[in-house]
Design a protein around this motif. Structure first.
Motif, PDB file in Angstrom:
ATOM      1  N   LYS A 261       0.940  -1.105  -0.103  1.00  0.00           N
ATOM      2  CA  LYS A 261      -0.159   0.030  -0.092  1.00  0.00           C
ATOM      3  C   LYS A 261       0.766   1.340   0.122  1.00  0.00           C
ATOM      4  O   LYS A 261       1.864   1.241   0.879  1.00  0.00           O
ATOM      5  CB  LYS A 261      -0.743  -0.011   1.343  1.00  0.00           C
ATOM      6  N   THR A 262       0.565   2.228  -0.860  1.00  0.00           N
ATOM      7  CA  THR A 262       1.192   3.547  -0.864  1.00  0.00           C
ATOM      8  C   THR A 262       0.354   4.692  -0.123  1.00  0.00           C
ATOM      9  O   THR A 262      -0.808   4.545   0.000  1.00  0.00           O
ATOM     10  CB  THR A 262       1.351   3.733  -2.299  1.00  0.00           C
ATOM     11  N   GLU A 263       1.052   5.507   0.346  1.00  0.00           N
ATOM     12  CA  GLU A 263       0.465   6.743   0.925  1.00  0.00           C
ATOM     13  C   GLU A 263      -0.694   7.558   0.248  1.00  0.00           C
ATOM     14  O   GLU A 263      -1.780   7.847   0.856  1.00  0.00           O
ATOM     15  CB  GLU A 263       1.486   7.588   1.404  1.00  0.00           C
ATOM     16  N   HIS A 264      -0.249   7.708  -1.192  1.00  0.00           N
ATOM     17  CA  HIS A 264      -1.199   8.488  -2.064  1.00  0.00           C
ATOM     18  C   HIS A 264      -1.574   7.815  -2.981  1.00  0.00           C
ATOM     19  O   HIS A 264      -2.005   8.467  -4.159  1.00  0.00           O
ATOM     20  CB  HIS A 264      -0.494   9.681  -2.087  1.00  0.00           C
ATOM     21  N   GLY A 265      -1.578   6.613  -3.097  1.00  0.00           N
ATOM     22  CA  GLY A 265      -1.922   5.926  -4.195  1.00  0.00           C
ATOM     23  C   GLY A 265      -1.215   5.066  -5.151  1.00  0.00           C
ATOM     24  O   GLY A 265      -0.094   6.053  -5.130  1.00  0.00           O
ATOM     25  N   VAL A 266      -1.372   4.230  -5.770  1.00  0.00           N
ATOM     26  CA  VAL A 266      -0.136   3.828  -6.839  1.00  0.00           C
ATOM     27  C   VAL A 266       0.221   4.517  -7.676  1.00  0.00           C
ATOM     28  O   VAL A 266       1.348   4.849  -8.209  1.00  0.00           O
ATOM     29  CB  VAL A 266      -0.553   2.426  -7.254  1.00  0.00           C
ATOM     30  N   LYS A 267      -0.790   5.309  -8.436  1.00  0.00           N
ATOM     31  CA  LYS A 267      -0.488   6.386  -9.400  1.00  0.00           C
ATOM     32  C   LYS A 267       0.540   7.593  -9.044  1.00  0.00           C
ATOM     33  O   LYS A 267       1.573   7.769  -9.694  1.00  0.00           O
ATOM     34  CB  LYS A 267      -1.692   7.018 -10.116  1.00  0.00           C
ATOM     35  N   LYS A 268       0.380   8.245  -7.887  1.00  0.00           N
ATOM     36  CA  LYS A 268       1.251   9.009  -7.441  1.00  0.00           C
ATOM     37  C   LYS A 268       2.529   8.543  -7.149  1.00  0.00           C
ATOM     38  O   LYS A 268       3.582   9.134  -7.504  1.00  0.00           O
ATOM     39  CB  LYS A 268       0.666   9.839  -6.064  1.00  0.00           C
ATOM     40  N   ALA A 269       2.698   7.273  -6.708  1.00  0.00           N
ATOM     41  CA  ALA A 269       3.864   6.694  -6.234  1.00  0.00           C
ATOM     42  C   ALA A 269       4.701   6.401  -7.792  1.00  0.00           C
ATOM     43  O   ALA A 269       5.867   6.631  -7.557  1.00  0.00           O
ATOM     44  CB  ALA A 269       3.621   5.218  -5.722  1.00  0.00           C
ATOM     45  N   VAL A 270       3.813   5.874  -8.814  1.00  0.00           N
ATOM     46  CA  VAL A 270       4.546   5.547  -9.959  1.00  0.00           C
ATOM     47  C   VAL A 270       5.282   6.886 -10.714  1.00  0.00           C
ATOM     48  O   VAL A 270       6.263   6.990 -11.314  1.00  0.00           O
ATOM     49  CB  VAL A 270       3.433   5.152 -11.110  1.00  0.00           C
ATOM     50  N   GLN A 271       4.235   7.946 -10.663  1.00  0.00           N
ATOM     51  CA  GLN A 271       4.793   9.191 -11.270  1.00  0.00           C
ATOM     52  C   GLN A 271       5.710   9.699 -10.575  1.00  0.00           C
ATOM     53  O   GLN A 271       6.643  10.241 -11.193  1.00  0.00           O
ATOM     54  CB  GLN A 271       3.438  10.165 -11.189  1.00  0.00           C
ATOM     55  N   GLY A 272       5.867   9.501  -9.137  1.00  0.00           N
ATOM     56  CA  GLY A 272       7.220   9.896  -8.523  1.00  0.00           C
ATOM     57  C   GLY A 272       8.632   9.188  -8.846  1.00  0.00           C
ATOM     58  O   GLY A 272       9.689   9.900  -8.990  1.00  0.00           O
ATOM     59  N   LEU A 273       8.180   7.854  -9.122  1.00  0.00           N
ATOM     60  CA  LEU A 273       9.251   7.176  -9.701  1.00  0.00           C
ATOM     61  C   LEU A 273       9.759   7.542 -11.019  1.00  0.00           C
ATOM     62  O   LEU A 273      11.143   7.465 -11.233  1.00  0.00           O
ATOM     63  CB  LEU A 273       9.043   5.643  -9.481  1.00  0.00           C
ATOM     64  N   LEU A 274       8.833   7.883 -11.958  1.00  0.00           N
ATOM     65  CA  LEU A 274       9.242   8.293 -13.044  1.00  0.00           C
ATOM     66  C   LEU A 274       9.989   9.568 -12.946  1.00  0.00           C
ATOM     67  O   LEU A 274      10.864   9.810 -13.807  1.00  0.00           O
ATOM     68  CB  LEU A 274       8.172   8.579 -14.037  1.00  0.00           C
ATOM     69  N   GLU A 275       9.711  10.481 -12.191  1.00  0.00           N
ATOM     70  CA  GLU A 275      10.535  11.620 -11.944  1.00  0.00           C
ATOM     71  C   GLU A 275      11.877  11.426 -11.420  1.00  0.00           C
ATOM     72  O   GLU A 275      12.825  12.158 -11.903  1.00  0.00           O
ATOM     73  CB  GLU A 275       9.738  12.707 -11.214  1.00  0.00           C
ATOM     74  N   LEU A 276      11.804  10.458 -10.362  1.00  0.00           N
ATOM     75  CA  LEU A 276      13.093  10.130  -9.925  1.00  0.00           C
ATOM     76  C   LEU A 276      14.195   9.457 -10.894  1.00  0.00           C
ATOM     77  O   LEU A 276      15.335   9.803 -10.788  1.00  0.00           O
ATOM     78  CB  LEU A 276      12.979   9.058  -8.861  1.00  0.00           C
ATOM     79  N   VAL A 277      13.572   8.966 -12.088  1.00  0.00           N
ATOM     80  CA  VAL A 277      14.718   8.385 -12.992  1.00  0.00           C
ATOM     81  C   VAL A 277      14.818   9.442 -14.282  1.00  0.00           C
ATOM     82  O   VAL A 277      15.367   9.186 -15.313  1.00  0.00           O
ATOM     83  CB  VAL A 277      14.170   7.107 -13.451  1.00  0.00           C
TER      84      VAL A 277
ATOM     85  N   LEU B 180      12.144  10.881 -15.977  1.00  0.00           N
ATOM     86  CA  LEU B 180      10.952  10.745 -17.189  1.00  0.00           C
ATOM     87  C   LEU B 180      10.118  11.976 -16.377  1.00  0.00           C
ATOM     88  O   LEU B 180      10.027  12.238 -15.269  1.00  0.00           O
ATOM     89  CB  LEU B 180      10.541   9.481 -17.121  1.00  0.00           C
ATOM     90  N   SER B 181       9.171  12.118 -17.146  1.00  0.00           N
ATOM     91  CA  SER B 181       7.851  13.001 -17.059  1.00  0.00           C
ATOM     92  C   SER B 181       6.708  12.272 -16.222  1.00  0.00           C
ATOM     93  O   SER B 181       6.212  11.139 -16.716  1.00  0.00           O
ATOM     94  CB  SER B 181       7.347  13.826 -18.259  1.00  0.00           C
ATOM     95  N   PRO B 182       6.082  12.738 -15.292  1.00  0.00           N
ATOM     96  CA  PRO B 182       4.734  12.028 -14.884  1.00  0.00           C
ATOM     97  C   PRO B 182       3.772  11.828 -15.864  1.00  0.00           C
ATOM     98  O   PRO B 182       2.801  10.959 -15.833  1.00  0.00           O
ATOM     99  CB  PRO B 182       4.361  12.849 -13.707  1.00  0.00           C
ATOM    100  N   GLU B 183       3.744  12.618 -17.038  1.00  0.00           N
ATOM    101  CA  GLU B 183       2.897  12.539 -18.090  1.00  0.00           C
ATOM    102  C   GLU B 183       3.192  11.170 -18.799  1.00  0.00           C
ATOM    103  O   GLU B 183       2.142  11.062 -19.620  1.00  0.00           O
ATOM    104  CB  GLU B 183       3.124  13.904 -18.785  1.00  0.00           C
ATOM    105  N   HIS B 184       4.106  10.554 -18.775  1.00  0.00           N
ATOM    106  CA  HIS B 184       4.348   9.506 -19.474  1.00  0.00           C
ATOM    107  C   HIS B 184       3.662   8.242 -18.908  1.00  0.00           C
ATOM    108  O   HIS B 184       3.741   7.132 -19.496  1.00  0.00           O
ATOM    109  CB  HIS B 184       6.018   9.011 -19.294  1.00  0.00           C
ATOM    110  N   TYR B 185       2.823   8.500 -17.744  1.00  0.00           N
ATOM    111  CA  TYR B 185       2.344   7.246 -17.077  1.00  0.00           C
ATOM    112  C   TYR B 185       1.388   6.555 -18.179  1.00  0.00           C
ATOM    113  O   TYR B 185       1.280   5.302 -17.987  1.00  0.00           O
ATOM    114  CB  TYR B 185       1.396   7.922 -15.915  1.00  0.00           C
ATOM    115  N   ASN B 186       0.493   7.215 -18.955  1.00  0.00           N
ATOM    116  CA  ASN B 186      -0.229   6.603 -19.940  1.00  0.00           C
ATOM    117  C   ASN B 186       0.180   6.024 -21.372  1.00  0.00           C
ATOM    118  O   ASN B 186      -0.483   5.708 -22.031  1.00  0.00           O
ATOM    119  CB  ASN B 186      -1.619   7.257 -20.200  1.00  0.00           C
ATOM    120  N   ARG B 187       1.330   6.123 -21.533  1.00  0.00           N
ATOM    121  CA  ARG B 187       2.051   5.825 -22.667  1.00  0.00           C
ATOM    122  C   ARG B 187       2.553   4.342 -22.527  1.00  0.00           C
ATOM    123  O   ARG B 187       2.667   3.766 -21.593  1.00  0.00           O
ATOM    124  CB  ARG B 187       3.154   6.590 -22.992  1.00  0.00           C
TER     125      ARG B 187
END
Length: 361
Positions: free
Chosen positions: A144-160, A162-169
């Motif tokens: 379980k993540t604090e703010h939901g999986v989507k927010k966690a994934v977008q944070g990981l994308l930024e970390l490496v 990439l852009s959070p907007e890449h989520y749906n590509r």
């Protein structure tokens, strides 16, 4: 070979940094793939991919495995992550023997041990979006993540990078370097302690390799990661490693800290590998002799007896064909498996021959 270290900035310091306690220990690790023939599928032989490895990895360090194609590097990585079942030996992670853990008992350990694969496209499901790919570890491990999986994934994308907007590509919409960043984001999702990186930059353009190498180093510093890096590009290895293990035909022939191995290699095979690394300085290049090994790499199905390198070694003697050289420490932190080591003092050469006498009894 590429020269990514010239673009990735300065290499690690001249001295090996102080590392933490032992995180991973490997003892006598063996993996043989059986060869079966006939209607009854009887075993007629075995591919000796990995044949008795002993090494350890300390918390926070980078240990690189190098060698020619087919030497067993990738198989070793898959054994460490338990993607393959060892034939023999022991793998100890954080004091716990994980060698033969069942799939169910190994499942929680997957959070701590992850792998970055060589092919940045083949390791990503082309039918899934980036969000689903990077978010898969949370679902599989029921985290379980604090703010939901989507927010966690977008944070990981930024970390490496990439852009959070890449989520749906989808993966096919990205370049090779971006795909590898997606794979790295997926690997980091559960904050692992050990990452096995299997040729993480070999499939990328030279201009992108340095960026990914720097990213891996930044992530290591930020999250206190431990790497086992599998590579064949010795210039990249020199940039990222604390220690280097040289493999030949399923065995480690030399293990040392990066500075010692590159400045004073002791095994003839290591010397031959290093002689093939291009040097940007043309003045120095003319002074270095390229060592060209004769013959092909022997088959791992039927490796040469005793020292497996003796069929291609210019220093081989009768002893090398009769007694297998043990991997012994000839200098502080520098282990070599050779009866007649290069760059050795008289005392070190005597120690090597003494070890051969003991092994031959």
């Amino acid at each position: 070979m590429t020269t990514a270290n010239t673009e990735a900035g300065p290499t690690r310091g001249a001295t090996v940094p102080a590392m933490g306690e032992e995180l991973l220990s490997v003892q006598g690790l063996v993996k043989h793939f059986p060869i079966r023939k006939g209607l009854l599928q009887r075993q007629t032989g075995a591919v000796q991919a990995v044949d008795g490895l002993d090494f350890s990895v300390n918390r926070g360090e980078t240990l690189s495995l190098v060698g020619e194609s087919g030497c067993g590097k990738t198989t070793t990585g898959r054994l460490l992550t338990r993607l393959l079942e060892p034939t023999a030996g022991k793998i100890v992670f954080e004091g716990r023997d994980i060698t033969h853990l069942s799939e169910g008992r190994m499942r929680p350990m997957r959070r701590d041990v992850q792998m970055i694969f060589q092919d940045p496209y083949g390791s990503l499901n082309p039918r899934h979006t980036v969000g689903k790919i990077v978010g898969a570890p949370f679902k599989l491990q029921n985290v379980k993540t604090e703010h939901g999986v989507k927010k966690a994934v977008q944070g990981l994308l930024e970390l490496v990078g990439l852009s959070p907007e890449h989520y749906n590509r989808y993966p096919h919409e990205f370049s090779g370097g971006q795909r590898q960043r997606i794979g790295i984001a997926r690997t980091l999702a559960l904050r692992p302690k050990l990452i096995v990186a299997d040729e993480p930059v070999s499939a990328l353009d030279v201009s992108i390799q340095a960026q990914v190498v720097n990213l891996l180093e930044d992530l290591q510093e930020e999250f206190d990661l431990t790497y086992v890096m599998i590579a064949h590009d010795l210039s990249v290895v020199r940039h990222v490693s604390d220690r280097v293990a040289v493999m030949y035909l399923g065995k480690i022939v030399e293990l040392a800290d990066r500075v010692s191995l590159y400045e004073k290699p002791m095994h003839p095979y290591t010397l031959a590998l290093l002689s093939a690394v291009p040097i940007p300085d043309t003045a120095r290049k003319t002074k270095r002799e390229r060592i060209r090994l004769q013959g092909d790499v022997p088959s791992p199905i039927n490796p040469p007896p005793a020292c497996r390198f003796h069929t291609r070694c210019w220093k081989a003697q009768d002893l090398c064909k009769k007694v297998e050289p043990p991997l012994i420490q000839l200098a502080p932190g520098h282990q070599t498996a050779c009866h007649f080591p290069e760059n050795a003092t008289e005392e070190q050469a005597a120690d090597a021959l003494k070890a051969a006498e003991t092994a031959g009894k």
